[in-house]
Design an enzyme around this catalytic site. Structure first.
Site, PDB file in Angstrom:
ATOM      1  N   HIS A   1      -1.763   1.218   7.436  1.00 20.00           N
ATOM      2  CA  HIS A   1      -2.230   1.182   6.046  1.00 20.00           C
ATOM      3  C   HIS A   1      -2.209   2.585   5.468  1.00 20.00           C
ATOM      4  O   HIS A   1      -2.526   3.563   6.153  1.00 20.00           O
ATOM      5  CB  HIS A   1      -3.650   0.613   5.982  1.00 20.00           C
ATOM      6  CG  HIS A   1      -4.177   0.486   4.586  1.00 20.00           C
ATOM      7  ND1 HIS A   1      -3.606  -0.330   3.634  1.00 20.00           N
ATOM      8  CD2 HIS A   1      -5.240   1.100   3.965  1.00 20.00           C
ATOM      9  CE1 HIS A   1      -4.286  -0.234   2.500  1.00 20.00           C
ATOM     10  NE2 HIS A   1      -5.272   0.627   2.685  1.00 20.00           N
TER      11      HIS A   1
ATOM     12  N   CYS B   1       0.826  -1.211   0.000  1.00 21.22           N
ATOM     13  CA  CYS B   1       0.000   0.000   0.000  1.00 21.22           C
ATOM     14  C   CYS B   1       0.857   1.256   0.000  1.00 21.22           C
ATOM     15  O   CYS B   1       0.425   2.313  -0.458  1.00 21.22           O
ATOM     16  CB  CYS B   1      -0.970   0.001   1.178  1.00 21.22           C
ATOM     17  SG  CYS B   1      -0.159  -0.066   2.802  1.00 21.22           S
TER      18      CYS B   1
END
Length: 499
Positions: free
Chosen positions: A407, A62
């Site tokens: 994230h 990510c």
């Protein structure tokens, strides 16, 4: 006809004409939407279905997908890649000479096709990034996801090592990406330096800062050091909240205690000797004092002295004056002498308590507009404001989670769709450059003029209400401006474009 005849005394011929006109009007009203679709090729319907492209996460990538999406949201960067692509295509088609003087033609020119298999290309990362970014900003009728492996493979080929998913830092990845792009551009500049017909665009991320010290007592300054920068790195303060502008301003100044200022020490020695009337000074010492008088007026506060004079200053101790005790405060300044066209701000949220690292949750208040000052610093210590530069927010990368894991999500500003261009529907990136009134030095003015003259631009559906895409790998949503600006606690990287 019967209804009109009963309701009026009009003659039959007039009633027939009225009836036909009414029937025709009702028919046109009924079929008008279908006619518009046929005439305009369903362009409105296709624009309403417009969406962007997601990136596939291989596992812990990510930090890669969010960084690439953030760059894709900057029209100036898209235009830069477009110009480099045009130059590479022109180099392929024209003969030139290599370093040995041999003719290079299209037949024996180093291959720039097959990006993943062309390590000898002049700009492999530019080519792979261009291919990916153009896909990310292309208009899609339905949600589409692609893999970022073309860029990852190119980086691994350049550095001859595997990219570890455990790296997972968007700032480090972006910095490596920009540094590699700058190195490739430098190679292109060197290769094409004798080709007058090629206009190499400036690297839009390149800025420059000047670092030096200023003594609060004597007002003298240290020697300047200049540093090329691609990302503005800021340490987030350990407090509840702070404005981005204040963090930028405070980052330019830092007070250092107990600094041994050379000029203050020299002036103290000279004043003390004048007070003593140079009593017991040898001829050699008088020569040293004469030299110190020159340094006292024009030398930097950290000047490297000749060994003999340096030892004299360090060891000077007469009566009640001990030079080693002369210390004061200095300000460490880090001023911007060249602002980039694309400003990337990294908000470092790492805090260390002496044992472990943790994440700083400070709310950084940033806006869609920011105005920064570009300075000019002279060797004499004078600092003057050069000009004020305005920037618009284009992308935000946020990080949720702890210091060690979490994230990344990207908020990317929507751009307009250009109608009637070479592609039937394409991203409107060039027109942003075409409408520039002042700073056109980095862009092909002829190309920009053609784009602005021939292009018809249309806002993406819901762009006013939802100006941003929220992109989490392959998951794409629309987002409001307030939602983006409320990511104060999680904002990690901010991407601004020069207005």
């Amino acid at each position: 006809m019967s209804w009109i005849k009963n309701a009026t005394n009009f003659p039959t011929s007039l009633i027939k004409k009225l009836s036909c006109g009414l029937l025709l009007a009702v028919s046109l009203y009924a079929i008008a939407p279908s006619l518009s679709v046929l005439v305009f090729r369903d362009s409105e319907q296709r624009i309403r279905k417009y969406t962007t492209v997601g990136l596939i996460n291989r596992g812990n990538d990510c930090f890669i997908t969010s960084s690439l999406q953030g760059l894709a949201g900057i029209p100036r960067f898209v235009e830069y890649l477009r110009q480099i692509k045009s130059i590479l295509q022109e180099l392929e088609s024209k003969p030139s000479r290599n370093a040995k003087g041999d003719n290079l033609t299209a037949g024996n020119f180093p291959s720039r096709s097959g990006l993943e298999n062309s390590p000898d290309s002049l700009a492999p990362l530019h080519e792979s990034l261009t291919s990916l970014i153009f896909d990310l900003v292309s208009v899609k009728g339905s949600r589409t996801s692609i893999s970022p492996k073309i860029v990852i493979n190119t980086l691994e080929s350049i550095f001859k090592s595997r990219m570890s998913s455990n790296q997972n830092d968007a700032h480090e990845f972006t910095l490596i990406l920009l540094q590699t792009l700058q190195e490739e551009r430098s190679k292109l500049v060197d290769y094409t330096k004798n080709m007058c017909d090629l206009n190499m665009p400036n690297f839009p991320f390149e800025g420059e800062t000047s670092k030096f010290l200023v003594c609060l007592k004597c007002k003298g300054s240290s020697k300047r050091s200049y540093q090329q920068t691609f990302i503005r790195e800021l340490s987030v303060p350990q407090q509840t909240s702070e404005k981005l502008f204040n963090i930028l301003a405070n980052d330019e100044t830092e007070i250092i205690e107990d600094y041994s200022c050379l000029i203050c020490q020299i002036r103290a020695i000279l004043s003390h000797e004048e007070y003593r009337n140079f009593k017991d000074c040898t001829p050699d010492e008088m020569l040293i004092l004469d030299t110190l008088r020159d340094y006292a007026t024009k030398a930097p506060i950290n000047k490297d002295l000749p060994f003999e004079i340096e030892q004299y200053v360090k060891r000077y101790s007469k009566n009640n004056l001990h030079v080693s005790n002369i210390k004061g405060k200095v300000i460490k300044k880090d001023i911007i002498v060249q602002l980039p066209d694309i400003l990337i701000v990294h908000l470092s949220r790492s805090t260390f308590n002496g044992i472990t690292y943790s994440r700083n949750p400070c709310n950084v208040k940033f806006g869609e507009r920011i105005e920064l000052i570009e300075y000019t610093s002279s060797e004499g210590g004078t600092i003057t404001e050069n000009r004020q530069i305005k920037y618009n927010l284009k992308s935000v990368v946020k990080h949720t989670g702890s210091h060690s894991r979490g994230h990344y999500v990207c908020y990317r500003h929507k751009t307009d769709i250009r109608l009637g261009t070479e592609d039937e529907y394409s991203l409107q990136s060039g027109s942003v450059i075409a409408n520039e009134e002042v700073n056109t030095r980095n862009h092909d003015q002829n190309t920009a003029h053609k784009l602005s003259r021939k292009s018809r631009c249309k806002k993406v559906e819901n762009a006013l209400q939802y100006p941003y895409w929220q992109i989490s790998d392959t998951t794409i949503k629309e987002s409001t401006t307030s939602t983006v600006l409320n990511q104060q606690k999680y904002a990690y990287m901010l991407y601004y474009e020069r207005k």
